[in-house]
Design an enzyme around this catalytic site. Structure first.
Site, PDB file in Angstrom:
ATOM      1  N   ARG A 186       0.827  -1.211   0.000  1.00 50.72           N
ATOM      2  CA  ARG A 186       0.000   0.000   0.000  1.00 50.72           C
ATOM      3  C   ARG A 186       0.859   1.259   0.000  1.00 50.72           C
ATOM      4  O   ARG A 186       0.352   2.359  -0.105  1.00 50.72           O
ATOM      5  CB  ARG A 186      -0.899   0.011   1.239  1.00 50.72           C
ATOM      6  CG  ARG A 186      -1.822  -1.184   1.299  1.00 50.72           C
ATOM      7  CD  ARG A 186      -2.437  -1.324   2.665  1.00 50.72           C
ATOM      8  NE  ARG A 186      -3.274  -0.186   2.993  1.00 50.72           N
ATOM      9  CZ  ARG A 186      -4.460  -0.317   3.583  1.00 50.72           C
ATOM     10  NH1 ARG A 186      -4.918  -1.504   3.852  1.00 50.72           N
ATOM     11  NH2 ARG A 186      -5.183   0.730   3.894  1.00 50.72           N
ATOM     12  N   ASN A 203      -5.107   5.669  11.350  1.00 49.30           N
ATOM     13  CA  ASN A 203      -5.261   5.950   9.911  1.00 49.30           C
ATOM     14  C   ASN A 203      -6.334   7.002   9.789  1.00 49.30           C
ATOM     15  O   ASN A 203      -7.341   6.943  10.505  1.00 49.30           O
ATOM     16  CB  ASN A 203      -5.749   4.692   9.166  1.00 49.30           C
ATOM     17  CG  ASN A 203      -4.622   3.720   8.920  1.00 49.30           C
ATOM     18  OD1 ASN A 203      -3.475   4.004   9.268  1.00 49.30           O
ATOM     19  ND2 ASN A 203      -4.937   2.574   8.344  1.00 49.30           N
ATOM     20  N   GLY A 204      -6.174   7.936   8.861  1.00 54.39           N
ATOM     21  CA  GLY A 204      -7.230   8.912   8.629  1.00 54.39           C
ATOM     22  C   GLY A 204      -6.731  10.320   8.897  1.00 54.39           C
ATOM     23  O   GLY A 204      -5.538  10.555   9.079  1.00 54.39           O
ATOM     24  N   GLU A 248      -8.939  12.749 -21.272  1.00 57.11           N
ATOM     25  CA  GLU A 248      -8.596  11.795 -20.205  1.00 57.11           C
ATOM     26  C   GLU A 248      -9.274  10.455 -20.445  1.00 57.11           C
ATOM     27  O   GLU A 248      -8.674   9.399 -20.269  1.00 57.11           O
ATOM     28  CB  GLU A 248      -8.987  12.379 -18.847  1.00 57.11           C
ATOM     29  CG  GLU A 248      -8.801  11.460 -17.647  1.00 57.11           C
ATOM     30  CD  GLU A 248      -7.357  10.977 -17.464  1.00 57.11           C
ATOM     31  OE1 GLU A 248      -6.433  11.556 -18.063  1.00 57.11           O
ATOM     32  OE2 GLU A 248      -7.163   9.997 -16.724  1.00 57.11           O
ATOM     33  N   LYS A 253      -7.248   6.922 -20.785  1.00 61.71           N
ATOM     34  CA  LYS A 253      -7.543   5.743 -19.947  1.00 61.71           C
ATOM     35  C   LYS A 253      -7.771   4.526 -20.832  1.00 61.71           C
ATOM     36  O   LYS A 253      -7.227   3.463 -20.596  1.00 61.71           O
ATOM     37  CB  LYS A 253      -8.795   6.003 -19.091  1.00 61.71           C
ATOM     38  CG  LYS A 253      -8.588   6.940 -17.929  1.00 61.71           C
ATOM     39  CD  LYS A 253      -7.896   6.331 -16.732  1.00 61.71           C
ATOM     40  CE  LYS A 253      -6.428   6.534 -16.623  1.00 61.71           C
ATOM     41  NZ  LYS A 253      -5.778   7.781 -16.753  1.00 61.71           N
ATOM     42  N   GLU A 278      -4.515   3.389 -22.747  1.00 64.02           N
ATOM     43  CA  GLU A 278      -3.350   2.897 -21.984  1.00 64.02           C
ATOM     44  C   GLU A 278      -3.611   1.566 -21.302  1.00 64.02           C
ATOM     45  O   GLU A 278      -2.673   0.860 -20.976  1.00 64.02           O
ATOM     46  CB  GLU A 278      -2.857   3.947 -20.982  1.00 64.02           C
ATOM     47  CG  GLU A 278      -3.748   4.250 -19.821  1.00 64.02           C
ATOM     48  CD  GLU A 278      -3.086   5.241 -18.859  1.00 64.02           C
ATOM     49  OE1 GLU A 278      -1.848   5.267 -18.743  1.00 64.02           O
ATOM     50  OE2 GLU A 278      -3.825   6.004 -18.228  1.00 64.02           O
ATOM     51  N   HIS A 329     -13.687  19.812 -38.525  1.00 61.96           N
ATOM     52  CA  HIS A 329     -12.339  20.148 -39.046  1.00 61.96           C
ATOM     53  C   HIS A 329     -11.486  18.904 -39.225  1.00 61.96           C
ATOM     54  O   HIS A 329     -10.265  18.968 -39.169  1.00 61.96           O
ATOM     55  CB  HIS A 329     -11.675  21.142 -38.085  1.00 61.96           C
ATOM     56  CG  HIS A 329     -12.475  22.386 -37.878  1.00 61.96           C
ATOM     57  ND1 HIS A 329     -12.523  23.421 -38.790  1.00 61.96           N
ATOM     58  CD2 HIS A 329     -13.328  22.725 -36.894  1.00 61.96           C
ATOM     59  CE1 HIS A 329     -13.333  24.355 -38.363  1.00 61.96           C
ATOM     60  NE2 HIS A 329     -13.844  23.971 -37.208  1.00 61.96           N
ATOM     61  N   LYS A 376       4.677   3.531 -13.642  1.00 58.67           N
ATOM     62  CA  LYS A 376       3.811   4.352 -12.791  1.00 58.67           C
ATOM     63  C   LYS A 376       4.377   5.759 -12.659  1.00 58.67           C
ATOM     64  O   LYS A 376       3.659   6.722 -12.559  1.00 58.67           O
ATOM     65  CB  LYS A 376       3.661   3.736 -11.400  1.00 58.67           C
ATOM     66  CG  LYS A 376       2.696   4.482 -10.476  1.00 58.67           C
ATOM     67  CD  LYS A 376       1.311   4.596 -11.060  1.00 58.67           C
ATOM     68  CE  LYS A 376       0.384   5.469 -10.235  1.00 58.67           C
ATOM     69  NZ  LYS A 376      -0.876   5.785 -10.959  1.00 58.67           N
TER      70      LYS A 376
HETATM   71  C1  AGP Z   1      -1.950   8.343 -16.368  1.00 55.32           C
HETATM   72  O1  AGP Z   1      -2.929   7.304 -16.354  1.00 55.32           O
HETATM   73  C2  AGP Z   1      -0.599   7.832 -16.779  1.00 55.32           C
HETATM   74  N1  AGP Z   1      -0.170   6.809 -15.904  1.00 55.32           N
HETATM   75  C3  AGP Z   1       0.406   8.947 -17.011  1.00 55.32           C
HETATM   76  O2  AGP Z   1      -0.084   9.742 -18.056  1.00 55.32           O
HETATM   77  C4  AGP Z   1       0.697   9.892 -15.819  1.00 55.32           C
HETATM   78  O3  AGP Z   1      -0.418  10.704 -15.566  1.00 55.32           O
HETATM   79  C5  AGP Z   1       1.880  10.798 -16.204  1.00 55.32           C
HETATM   80  O4  AGP Z   1       3.015   9.979 -16.391  1.00 55.32           O
HETATM   81  C6  AGP Z   1       2.194  11.861 -15.148  1.00 55.32           C
HETATM   82  O5  AGP Z   1       2.541  11.243 -13.949  1.00 55.32           O
HETATM   83  P1  AGP Z   1       2.629  12.143 -12.610  1.00 55.32           P
HETATM   84  O6  AGP Z   1       1.258  12.651 -12.352  1.00 55.32           O
HETATM   85  O7  AGP Z   1       3.128  11.204 -11.559  1.00 55.32           O
HETATM   86  O8  AGP Z   1       3.590  13.269 -12.895  1.00 55.32           O
END
Ligand code: AGP
Length: 607
Positions: free
Chosen positions: A27, A98-99, A480, A484, A487, A503, A602
């Site tokens: 976590r 926690n919280g 966005e 999503k 990716e 356009h 990530k």
């Molecule tokens: C979002 O789903 C992606 N994993 C990616 O675009 C991410 O938002 C981007 O790499 C920026 O990351 P950060 O917010 O940790 O800077």
């Protein structure tokens, strides 16, 4: 989110606490500690960094005893440090928590006026002092002392408490933050998450809202906060440990989508000053009158949040605002100077492009504000000011709860700027804060209807490509939604400003192209409806995201997903949810690696 483990029974507590905390490492945390009672008194051993650091300390200073509490901390109030690590102890009372205590400032002041000196910056230490004060004041039992204190505390908590004076008792209580009791034979456990104690027992009692448990080796007694007994049958948990880490969800991303109401509630906690129609920005004090421009820099999903930030700052604070991809900003020799407030948004706080952009802005004389989900990460550390989302660790690579908590944070920041630029009056400010306070409930409402997105995903998931359309502050949500989907399902998807259809993108439309159109009632509604008819005329399949009560949209779209109505500034936090769910369920149907999609990391810490 932090992790809690407690043990009381007939074996040494420390190994059980450590193995439980190790189960909670996934976590995310930045410090850890234990308090163990040896029958006479308890000792706290804690430290910054990983559990291995704590284990090294414990090897040097063992803490024998068959009663103990342990904690892994994900810092929200007070940076990661030995002093801020839990447990916190006051007198003979040790607490893990926690919280977030919303009224922590008032309670801390009250205690300091009584002569209490604090050794940490945490809101948790307040619990220890308050309970110690009750016990010193003659509370007949630890449970009673804890009950008295919980009447004074506002906010979310899961706490576990022990007292030197009573080696036969653990007291645990919960409000909005998970807490579970594990049942053994002559021994019992407490944890924030079944994962921590699943190796010890599968018989669990889930503590519910505003309940308090007294845990002894012989058994567990649960009451409400007034001391009225509560009957609660144990449940047999048959999850594997991996399933338990996801709390029964199939993927971390699904869990994180579903915990967004909680994440937004935690991000708002303690920051809405309803009396003044203003925002408490965690001690940030900006000279707003000297800001001539706001410039957002970010990447990916955080960039999409920044685009919405522009709408918010310009509408609520009337300060000219620009948004730039950090990877573009850093190479275009931007005209930035001392009158600029550069806001870098980064969930991880480690994105290389965003960090480089912020460094350049600072060299050019700008004031830096970081918005991040990871306390003391590199980008907040280098900024002049830092504002934290309280989404808790986001494990899934595809950002969901971090995104919506960024949006909530941007409403707060824009309102803060507006109340000081004079553009946002107290009445409108309070209306907006009221909308924010209602938001977690409305988000839960959307998520409760997630089955509809499962059906839509099955119906359209075989498409070769998707188009997402939106106008105004829904255009970034279209971007966005497309991100999503692509990716995690690897299906090509594009987000487009609905007004741009003619356009070019309209050439894409045919019966094989699902078009997701975000069409809430509001300023752009009529225009979006005309875009829908253009798509319909070319046999495009339309999934409309609309606001409840709209009776027209049904005739213009093939599918309609409704979200509750809300102020325009708040709606993106609701319209984002069906798009996250759509992407998730399409990816489930494709069988992709949803939490770790191919080629993605990530945190992109390299260019
Ligand atoms: C979002 O789903 C992606 N994993 C990616 O675009 C991410 O938002 C981007 O790499 C920026 O990351 P950060 O917010 O940790 O800077």
């Amino acid at each position: 989110m932090c992790g809690i483990v407690g043990y009381i029974g007939k074996r040494q507590a420390t190994p059980i606490l450590i193995s439980g905390l190790r189960r909670l490492e996934y976590r995310g945390y930045d410090s850890a500690g234990v308090a163990v009672h040896n029958g006479e008194s308890s000792r706290v051993v804690r430290c910054c960094g990983k559990l291995s650091n704590l284990e090294q300390k414990l090897a040097l200073e063992p803490v024998p005893g068959m009663l103990g509490i342990g904690h892994t901390r994900w810092a929200t109030h007070g940076k990661p440090s030995d002093e801020n690590a839990h447990p916190h102890k006051a007198g003979g009372v040790s607490v893990v928590h926690n919280g977030i205590i919303e009224n922590h400032v008032a309670l801390r002041n009250e205690l300091e006026e009584e002569g209490v000196t604090f050794s940490s910056d945490t809101d948790t230490e307040i619990f220890a002092h308050l309970i110690h004060r009750e016990m010193r004041g003659g509370a007949e039992a630890l449970a009673r002392g804890v009950q008295q204190v919980l009447r004074k505390v506002q906010g979310a908590y899961a706490i576990v408490v022990m007292d030197d004076a009573d080696p036969s008792t653990l007291v645990a209580a919960k409000s909005a933050s998970p807490l579970v009791i594990g049942l053994g034979d002559g021994e019992n456990y407490v944890a924030s998450d079944v994962t921590a104690i699943l190796d010890e027992t599968r018989d669990m009692i889930f503590v519910e809202e505003q309940e308090l448990a007294t845990v002894r080796p012989s058994g567990v007694h649960i009451t409400d906060l007034d001391g009225n007994p509560v009957e609660r049958a144990p449940r047999r948990i048959n999850w594997s440990v991996v399933q338990a880490e996801k709390q029964g969800y199939r993927h971390f991303m699904q869990k994180e989508i579903f915990e967004q109401p909680r994440a937004v509630a935690d991000t708002l906690a303690g920051r809405l000053d309803r009396e003044r129609g203003d925002v408490k920005l965690d001690g940030i004090d900006l000279d707003v009158r000297s800001i001539r421009r706001v410039v957002f820099v970010a990447c990916g999903t955080s960039y999409h949040a920044s685009l919405i930030g522009k709408f918010l700052v310009e509408s609520l604070a009337r300060i000219p605002t620009e948004v730039d991809l950090a990877s573009e900003f850093r190479y275009r020799d931007p005209l930035i100077g001392s009158g600029d407030l550069v806001i870098g948004i980064s969930q991880s706080g480690e994105t290389a492009d965003t960090m480089a952009a912020m460094k350049m802005a600072r060299e050019k004389g700008a004031t830096l504000l970081a918005v991040s989900n990871v306390l003391e990460s590199s980008i907040p550390r280098m900024a002049d000011h830092a504002f934290y989302t309280h989404a808790g660790p986001e494990i899934g690579v595809a950002s969901t709860k971090a995104f919506v908590t960024q949006l909530a944070s941007l409403v707060l920041i824009a309102a803060y700027l507006g109340r000081r630029s004079g553009a946002l009056d107290r009445g409108r400010g309070d209306e907006l804060l009221g909308e924010l306070a209602e938001l977690p409930k409305k988000m839960s409402d959307v998520i409760e209807h997630s089955a509809q997105l499962q059906v839509i995903a099955r119906r359209y998931g075989g498409a070769k490509g998707f188009l997402f359309l939106g106008r105004g502050n829904q255009y970034p949500i279209a971007l966005e939604g497309a991100l999503k989907l692509k990716e995690i399902s690897y299906i090509h998807a594009e987000g487009y400003a609905a007004g741009e259809m003619k356009h070019g993108p309209i050439a894409l439309i045919d019966e094989t192209m699902p078009v997701i159109v975000i069409a809430p009632r509001g300023a752009h509604y009529e225009k979006v409806i005309s875009n829908l008819t253009e798509v319909r005329a070319r046999d495009g399949k339309i999934v409309a995201i609309a606001t409840r009560g709209d009776t027209e949209i049904g005739s213009a779209a093939d599918e309609v997903v409704m979200v509750p109505t809300a102020a325009p500034e708040i709606l993106p936090l609701l319209t984002a949810l069906p798009l996250q769910l759509l992407a998730y369920y399409v990816a489930v149907s494709k069988g992709t690696d949803i939490d770790q999609p191919r080629n993605l990391a990530k945190s992109v810490t390299v260019e």
